[in-house]
Each structure stands twice: as C-alpha cells, then as structure tokens.
Scaffold this motif. Structure first.
Motif, PDB file in Angstrom:
ATOM      1  N   ASN A   1       0.836  -1.040  -0.011  1.00  0.00           N
ATOM      2  CA  ASN A   1      -0.127   0.137  -0.181  1.00  0.00           C
ATOM      3  C   ASN A   1       0.927   1.184   0.055  1.00  0.00           C
ATOM      4  O   ASN A   1       1.709   1.450   0.960  1.00  0.00           O
ATOM      5  CB  ASN A   1      -1.114  -0.139   1.209  1.00  0.00           C
ATOM      6  CG  ASN A   1      -1.802   1.024   1.356  1.00  0.00           C
ATOM      7  OD1 ASN A   1      -1.751   2.116   0.547  1.00  0.00           O
ATOM      8  ND2 ASN A   1      -2.847   1.323   2.535  1.00  0.00           N
TER       9      ASN A   1
ATOM     10  N   TYR B   1       0.192   4.261   0.793  1.00  0.00           N
ATOM     11  CA  TYR B   1       0.141   5.207   1.906  1.00  0.00           C
ATOM     12  C   TYR B   1       0.991   4.351   3.153  1.00  0.00           C
ATOM     13  O   TYR B   1       1.664   5.279   3.981  1.00  0.00           O
ATOM     14  CB  TYR B   1      -1.379   5.049   2.473  1.00  0.00           C
ATOM     15  CG  TYR B   1      -2.302   5.903   1.314  1.00  0.00           C
ATOM     16  CD1 TYR B   1      -2.078   6.930   1.196  1.00  0.00           C
ATOM     17  CD2 TYR B   1      -3.225   4.928   0.669  1.00  0.00           C
ATOM     18  CE1 TYR B   1      -2.730   7.841   0.125  1.00  0.00           C
ATOM     19  CE2 TYR B   1      -3.738   5.870  -0.437  1.00  0.00           C
ATOM     20  CZ  TYR B   1      -3.598   7.166  -0.833  1.00  0.00           C
ATOM     21  OH  TYR B   1      -4.381   7.638  -1.560  1.00  0.00           O
ATOM     22  N   ALA B   2       1.012   3.216   3.217  1.00  0.00           N
ATOM     23  CA  ALA B   2       1.868   2.544   4.189  1.00  0.00           C
ATOM     24  C   ALA B   2       3.487   2.782   3.985  1.00  0.00           C
ATOM     25  O   ALA B   2       4.231   2.987   4.946  1.00  0.00           O
ATOM     26  CB  ALA B   2       1.740   0.973   4.163  1.00  0.00           C
TER      27      ALA B   2
ATOM     28  N   GLN C   1       0.917  -0.983  10.430  1.00  0.00           N
ATOM     29  CA  GLN C   1      -0.414  -1.607  10.218  1.00  0.00           C
ATOM     30  C   GLN C   1      -1.643  -1.181  11.122  1.00  0.00           C
ATOM     31  O   GLN C   1      -2.639  -1.150  10.744  1.00  0.00           O
ATOM     32  CB  GLN C   1       0.036  -3.095  10.340  1.00  0.00           C
ATOM     33  CG  GLN C   1      -0.793  -4.099   9.849  1.00  0.00           C
ATOM     34  CD  GLN C   1      -0.453  -5.584   9.769  1.00  0.00           C
ATOM     35  OE1 GLN C   1       0.132  -5.839  10.762  1.00  0.00           O
ATOM     36  NE2 GLN C   1      -0.824  -6.390   8.849  1.00  0.00           N
TER      37      GLN C   1
ATOM     38  N   ILE D   1      -2.303   1.917  11.565  1.00  0.00           N
ATOM     39  CA  ILE D   1      -2.646   3.218  11.017  1.00  0.00           C
ATOM     40  C   ILE D   1      -3.327   2.974   9.531  1.00  0.00           C
ATOM     41  O   ILE D   1      -4.468   3.253   9.556  1.00  0.00           O
ATOM     42  CB  ILE D   1      -1.599   4.033  10.798  1.00  0.00           C
ATOM     43  CG1 ILE D   1      -1.057   4.265  12.320  1.00  0.00           C
ATOM     44  CG2 ILE D   1      -1.884   5.458  10.158  1.00  0.00           C
ATOM     45  CD1 ILE D   1       0.326   5.130  12.281  1.00  0.00           C
ATOM     46  N   VAL D   2      -2.690   2.134   8.801  1.00  0.00           N
ATOM     47  CA  VAL D   2      -3.089   1.910   7.237  1.00  0.00           C
ATOM     48  C   VAL D   2      -2.740   0.548   7.192  1.00  0.00           C
ATOM     49  O   VAL D   2      -1.681  -0.098   7.370  1.00  0.00           O
ATOM     50  CB  VAL D   2      -2.605   2.672   6.203  1.00  0.00           C
ATOM     51  CG1 VAL D   2      -2.859   4.397   6.362  1.00  0.00           C
ATOM     52  CG2 VAL D   2      -1.125   2.859   6.136  1.00  0.00           C
ATOM     53  N   PRO D   3      -3.502  -0.178   6.166  1.00  0.00           N
ATOM     54  CA  PRO D   3      -3.059  -1.516   5.712  1.00  0.00           C
ATOM     55  C   PRO D   3      -1.664  -1.488   5.040  1.00  0.00           C
ATOM     56  O   PRO D   3      -1.309  -0.575   4.321  1.00  0.00           O
ATOM     57  CB  PRO D   3      -4.219  -2.049   4.537  1.00  0.00           C
ATOM     58  CG  PRO D   3      -5.270  -0.997   4.973  1.00  0.00           C
ATOM     59  CD  PRO D   3      -4.833   0.185   5.513  1.00  0.00           C
TER      60      PRO D   3
END
Length: 485
Positions: free
Chosen positions: A149, A151-152, A423, A425-427
């Motif tokens: 991801n 964003y990750a 993880q 916070i975002v996937p």
C-alpha cells in the motif's frame, strides 16, 4: 639565540583562485570539495533516475508507475527527514554508543563549519551522506514491489530512516560509534546500506505478505532495455558510491573506483557462465543480478584491498549469491514463503555479508592506513597470518562477524516493530482487487497508455470514438499481417 615563531605565510603569493576568503576558508580543499559533490551526485543518480528506470522496467507493465514512484517518493522524503534530524542522529554528538542526538542540519553556522572528516564543509557532507541514506530505502522498496500500500510506504520511509538506518550509520560510520571505535571495516556501506536493506527488505516483505498468486507465478519485465539502462546508471554511479568515501580526491579513491569495476565485471561474467552451464542460455536478468552482487560485495572492501582481491571477491559474489538464489532458495520453506520481488535478500543481504567477511580476510594493513590514518589497527586475516600478526587478523574477523550480527538484529527487530505500527494506521498491502489492477488503482495512471493494449486510448481526453476505432482496426490489420508472415 632566541626562538621565534615562523613568519606568517603570505597568501598574496598564491594564485587568485587559491587565496582564502569568506567563501573559501583556509581549511577547505577546493579539489576535495568538488570531487565530493560530484561523487554525491553520482550516487544520487543511482536512485533518480537509475533505480526508477530499473524497477520500472523490471516489473510487470501494470506495476511500472507504482514501482518507479516508490523510489521517487523515498528519495524526496529521506532528504527532508535527513536535514531535519537524520544526519545529526547518524553523525552528530553521541547520545548512546549506537545512536546520536537529535538536531537539525539546516543552519548556516553549522553547514559552513568543517565536516567531521575531510577538507570540506558540513553542507557537502550532509548531502553526500543523504544520497546513501536514500538509496538504502530505495533498495528496501525492491523487496516490496507489486503489492505494498503506497500510504503504508509513505509512513514506513521516515520511520525506518529514523529508527533503523541511523543506528547502523552511527555505530559503524560515526567517529564515536561503538563498532567504528573498535575497528570494524565497512569502507562504503556493505553493512550500513546493503546488509541493512537486504535484511530490512526481507523482513518487511514477510509482514506485507506476497504478491497476488498470478503475479508470483508470472512476473516478466515489461521493458528489459529500460531495465538495462537503469542497471547501467547503477553501475557507473558506483564510482561515486565507493570513490567518494575517502572524503578526498586521492590515490585511495582511485583504487576504490578501479576495484569496484573490476569486481563488478568479474561477478557479472561469473554469474553469466553459471547460467550458461546450468540453464543453457545467457540470461540478461542474471547478468544484471551478477553485476549488482559484485558491486555490493566489493563495497565494504573497495579501497582497502588489492586488485587481485577484487577479482577474488568478484568470483565469490558471482557464484555464492547465485547458489543461494538458484539452489538454496528453492529448497528453503522460509525463502519460498517470503515474497522478495527483486531478490534483495540474495543480491544485498547475502552479498553484503559475503563482502564484509571477505574484507576481513583481504584487508591490506597499508591500504587501511591510507584510508583510516592508523597503522596496524586494521588487519586482514590473510596478512595477519603472513606477518605473524594472527591475533590481529582474527580480531578483525571477529569484528566483521559482530557487525553482521548487529545489523541483522537491529533491522529485524526495528523493521518488524515499524511494520506493526504502520499496520495499526493503514493496511500494509493493497486489496486483492487493487493488486489485480495495479497502477490504475494505486495512482490513477498507467505507464504505457497505448492503443495496442486495449481500450485505454478511448478513455484519453480529446480522443474521439472514431479515432479509437480506426486505431483498433489498424492494429488488427497489422497483427493479421504479422501472423500471416
């Protein structure tokens, strides 16, 4: 007869370009400063555009944009973090023996001071060390292509730089670092950059999970010529990577550059021969892998070994990582389970370990003196046995092994903690649906929006249905003609 101080040097006797001034302090060498800036730029070019092009060409078409953009983002993000806190945590005042104090590297008074090593200002050193920090994150990205991801990734980059890279850099490269003070040899980043990125990339790949089943089964490069162009930039950029680490335009820099290219060429040819013997064909991708392992393995040794040792290192780096990738990987459940897209574990972790250990064998005490400025403190085992200094050679090997252990533990632990935090916070990985689509889902953009690939051209702004139909018709006609031939 009274003693008196020698007369002050008359700077007016110097050529005008060498006379000290506000912008040219007496302690600064213009030649060294110029080479250091050039070397830093060469290393920067390895990432932007080198690895942008290499990754963009080496992945499936649907992942070309995402893979290239992971590099560009990391490069920009690391720079801002580096000047705000990363550099001083890596090379500043000691907080603990493995970590520096947080501080900025932005103020004029600091940037114009003499660097901790070398005859150039802090501003040059900050930039030079930045490009090394940046390429470490870029190399980690290679293990995560095709499913992480974005964003990750945006969160992972500053966190990993802060809580993993700075530990390795301070401990091994800083003048006050624990392993640096004890005498470990890592000429230009075999441990700090390559072993770190290989272990961290493999660890992060474990937490992120594998690519889609379809991508793991078949993941052909979308453009091998682009991949080769990126690999060429990576190879030539290594002149700055290893040639810049004496912090001077001196004979040791020249030796490091020559050894770098000799080892890379030897490793490439060794890998190529093994591919031909065991698989019957000379693989272009294999040649690139062999080139990279040679560059990685010579990095910790470049300026402290003789030319024959560079060839020996190239032979080892072209064969041992080949064996781990082609044989061990297929028999190991762990290596099979973890999806390391660009085989960063083999090309950087294995080759980095190999280079560090071979440095402990081949490091020449005279060359170590030229680089470190201390005689008899750094001693390769082979020379220790030859000179009756076996205890010094054994101590050096022990330090090289300790460095490997330190980097592995720090990166496994810190990378795992960072992935678990992100993880929350975002996937960490994209959804299965988005992984099926690729770039279009992640960024709303495609690398090659051309009519031969389907209906993408019909969606392009300003392209009429009639034109799209004509383009499709022309494509079908051309394809029919090719098939008839």
């Amino acid at each position: 007869m009274s003693l008196s101080s020698p007369p002050a040097f008359n700077f007016s006797l110097l050529p005008s370009n060498l006379i000290p001034g506000d912008a040219n302090p007496p302690w600064m060498s213009k030649g060294d400063n110029a080479w250091q800036l050039v070397a830093a730029t060469l290393v920067g070019l390895q990432s932007v555009p080198g690895l942008i092009i290499l990754y963009g060409g080496a992945v499936k078409k649907k992942w070309a944009v995402n893979s290239a953009f992971m590099v560009l983002y990391a490069f920009a993000c690391v720079l801002l973090c580096w000047v705000c806190w990363g550099y001083r945590m890596s090379f500043g005042e000691k907080l603990i023996p493995i970590w520096g104090k947080i501080d900025v590297a932005l103020e004029q008074d600091y940037l114009f001071q003499k660097a901790f090593l070398g005859m150039f200002p802090n501003a040059t050193m900050v930039f030079f060390q930045f490009v090394f920090a940046a390429i470490t994150l870029v190399l980690i990205a290679g293990a995560l292509l095709g499913r992480m991801n974005f964003y990750a990734w945006m969160l992972f980059v500053p966190l990993w730089l802060t809580f993993s890279y700075t530990f390795g850099a301070y401990t091994i490269w800083s003048s006050n670092g624990w392993l640096s003070v004890n005498g470990i040899i890592d000429y230009s980043g075999g441990y700090v950059i390559h072993l770190s990125s290989g272990v961290a990339g493999f660890t992060a790949a474990y937490w992120v999970g594998p690519r889609s089943t379809k991508d793991r089964e078949r993941f052909p490069p979308n453009n091998i010529l682009l991949m080769l162009a990126g690999a060429g930039l990576l190879w030539m950029g290594w002149s700055g990577f290893n040639g810049g680490d004496p912090y001077a335009a001196n004979i040791d820099a020249s030796l490091a550059v020559l050894n770098t290219h000799v080892a890379a060429a030897t490793s490439l040819l060794t890998w190529l021969v093994l591919d031909v013997i065991f698989f019957g064909k000379p693989s272009v991708i294999g040649a690139v892998q062999g080139m990279i392992t040679g560059l990685v393995a010579i990095t910790p040794a470049a300026g402290v070994v003789q030319g024959w040792a560079a060839i020996a290192i190239g032979l080892c780096s072209g064969s041992i990582p080949w064996f781990t990738m082609m044989v061990v990987h297929k028999k190991s459940e762990l290596l099979q389970k973890v999806d390391d897209t660009m085989a960063v574990f083999h090309t950087h972790a294995v080759a980095g370990c190999l280079g560090g250990l071979l440095t402990g064998l081949f490091a020449h005490p005279r060359l170590c003196y030229l680089f470190y400025g201390y005689y008899n403190n750094y001693y390769g085992l082979f020379y220790g046995l030859h000179d009756g200094q076996a205890h010094k050679g054994l101590r050096q090997m022990g330090l090289q092994l300790l460095g490997i252990l330190f980097i592995v533990v720090v990166n496994v632990v810190m990378t795992s903690l960072i992935c678990l935090l992100v993880q929350l916070i975002v996937p960490l990985r994209m959804s299965e649906e988005d992984m099926e689509i690729g770039d279009e889902a992640a960024h709303g953009e495609e690398a090659y929006a051309i009519w031969g690939q389907g209906d993408r051209l019909e969606k392009s702004a300003g392209f009429s249905d009639t034109a799209a139909g004509a383009a499709k018709s022309s494509y079908k006609t051309s394809r029919s003609q090719v098939e008839m031939v």
